[in-house]
Enzyme design. Structure first.
Site, PDB file in Angstrom:
ATOM      1  N   LYS A 223     -81.626 -19.110 -11.270  1.00 17.53           N
ATOM      2  CA  LYS A 223     -82.320 -19.213 -12.557  1.00 17.53           C
ATOM      3  C   LYS A 223     -83.770 -19.630 -12.336  1.00 17.53           C
ATOM      4  O   LYS A 223     -84.689 -19.107 -12.977  1.00 17.53           O
ATOM      5  CB  LYS A 223     -81.605 -20.234 -13.461  1.00 17.53           C
ATOM      6  CG  LYS A 223     -80.270 -19.709 -13.990  1.00 17.53           C
ATOM      7  CD  LYS A 223     -79.404 -20.790 -14.626  1.00 17.53           C
ATOM      8  CE  LYS A 223     -78.035 -20.209 -14.991  1.00 17.53           C
ATOM      9  NZ  LYS A 223     -77.072 -21.215 -15.453  1.00 17.53           N
TER      10      LYS A 223
ATOM     11  N   GLN B   8     -76.639 -27.457 -16.967  1.00 16.04           N
ATOM     12  CA  GLN B   8     -75.711 -26.641 -16.174  1.00 16.04           C
ATOM     13  C   GLN B   8     -74.306 -27.253 -16.214  1.00 16.04           C
ATOM     14  O   GLN B   8     -74.129 -28.423 -15.940  1.00 16.04           O
ATOM     15  CB  GLN B   8     -76.225 -26.557 -14.726  1.00 16.04           C
ATOM     16  CG  GLN B   8     -75.408 -25.684 -13.809  1.00 16.04           C
ATOM     17  CD  GLN B   8     -75.479 -24.191 -14.171  1.00 16.04           C
ATOM     18  OE1 GLN B   8     -76.543 -23.676 -14.503  1.00 16.04           O
ATOM     19  NE2 GLN B   8     -74.349 -23.510 -14.123  1.00 16.04           N
TER      20      GLN B   8
ATOM     21  N   ASP C 191     -79.149 -22.040 -24.213  1.00 26.24           N
ATOM     22  CA  ASP C 191     -77.818 -21.453 -24.006  1.00 26.24           C
ATOM     23  C   ASP C 191     -77.124 -21.116 -25.328  1.00 26.24           C
ATOM     24  O   ASP C 191     -76.095 -20.456 -25.334  1.00 26.24           O
ATOM     25  CB  ASP C 191     -76.928 -22.463 -23.251  1.00 26.24           C
ATOM     26  CG  ASP C 191     -76.788 -22.100 -21.781  1.00 26.24           C
ATOM     27  OD1 ASP C 191     -76.967 -20.916 -21.451  1.00 26.24           O
ATOM     28  OD2 ASP C 191     -76.485 -23.004 -20.987  1.00 26.24           O
TER      29      ASP C 191
END
Ligand code: NAP
Length: 282
Positions: A49, A93, A116
């Site tokens: 990422k 994460q 997200d």
């Protein structure tokens, strides 16, 4: 003939577009990723990422916190990033170490920085068929692949196998909002074969190798494999028995090279969208 869906090519095209749009901005979009602990898969995902964010021209910050990080320390970091002007998107994460519960943190991220799309405000908007600030990356990437390959969604039967908050549920809502007739299967579903056999669109997100077999797939169906499993040979594979299904499906995603690259591309797209939103540029 079966079309093998090329997620890599589609993602590259999206990333190129993001790079061009970003180069025209006065300020760089900022993505902040928080990684707690030493989960090996998470470390690889975060590195990837970071690399893609830098390639896109973003400000990329990764906060690598030790395994024994306390709830308060993590909350303080989220609070700091919520108030930091250079951060447009915050990604926590998952999975977190066992002593930290994701639901204690995901709803503390500012919904307008929730890259997200997991904040209850964003998932609630999706449920209400309203526009969330952003749509979760993997589900969004799946719909984009279907669109890219002109696969009809409206009036089709879609079966989603898996009901997680990050893949199964949101992709089901997106398919429903696009007027598919959606069935969600899970570990307690009886007669999975008969259920899946009805599908024009199959989205499998279980993490169980070969759970989708040839006898479950209607001829011409679009098969989207979300699963990522590391085989004993070290190679990545998905949920779907690709070799035996690829000649009967109309469309099929490979693993690797299908949904995975789209997830990262959508993360970059979401970061850019949040930047534009926060700066009143859209
Ligand atoms: P998860 O939270 O573990 O959910 C798995 C789902 O599979 C659950 O809903 C579970 O049902 C269902 N399931 C388990 N056994 C089943 C069975 N025998 N029949 C039908 N359903 C069954 O996983 P996730 O986070 O959604 O991820 C799923 C997979 O996608 C994993 O391999 C993950 O690594 C991968 N993934 C890939 C990407 C990507 O970018 N490609 C992104 C995210 C995740 P219950 O709810 O009843 O337990």
């Amino acid at each position: 003939m079966t079309v093998i869906i090329d997620g890599r090519a589609c993602a590259e095209k999206i990333l190129e577009n993001i790079k061009i749009k970003t180069s025209k901005l006065n300020k760089k979009p900022g993505l902040s990723v928080i990684l707690v602990g030493e989960n090996p898969a998470s470390k690889v995902y975060v590195k990837n990422k970071e690399k893609k964010a830098i390639e896109a021209g973003f400000n990329s910050n990764v906060y690598r916190l030790p395994e024994n990080t306390s709830k308060l320390e993590l909350l303080n970091l989220i609070d700091k990033l919520n108030n930091e002007d250079n951060t447009d998107g915050i990604l926590l994460q998952l999975p977190l170490p066992k002593h930290l519960n994701p639901s204690d943190f995901l709803d503390k991220i500012d919904p307008k920085k929730d890259v997200d799309g997991f904040h209850p405000i964003n998932s609630g908007k999706l449920l209400n068929n309203e526009k969330p600030y952003v749509i979760p990356c993997t589900p969004k990437g799946i719909i984009r692949l279907l669109d890219e390959y002109n696969i009809e969604i409206a009036e089709k039967n879609a079966v989603v196998i898996g009901r997680s908050n990050i893949v199964g549920k949101p992709v089901s809502m997106l398919l429903l909002n696009k007027n598919a007739t959606v069935t969600i299967a899970h570990s307690k579903t009886k007669n999975l074969i008969d259920v899946v056999k009805q599908a024009d669109i199959i989205v499998s997100a279980t993490g169980i190798s070969n759970i989708i077999t040839k006898d479950m797939v209607k001829e011409g169906a679009a098969v989207i494999d979300v699963g990522i499993i590391r085989g004993e040979d070290g190679k990545l594979k998905g949920d779907v028995d690709f070799n035996n299904i690829k000649d009967i499906a109309g469309f099929i995603t490979p693993v690797p090279g299908g949904v995975g690259p789209m997830t990262i591309a959508m993360l970059m797209e979401n970061t850019l969208e949040l930047h534009l939103l926060r700066n009143n540029l859209c």
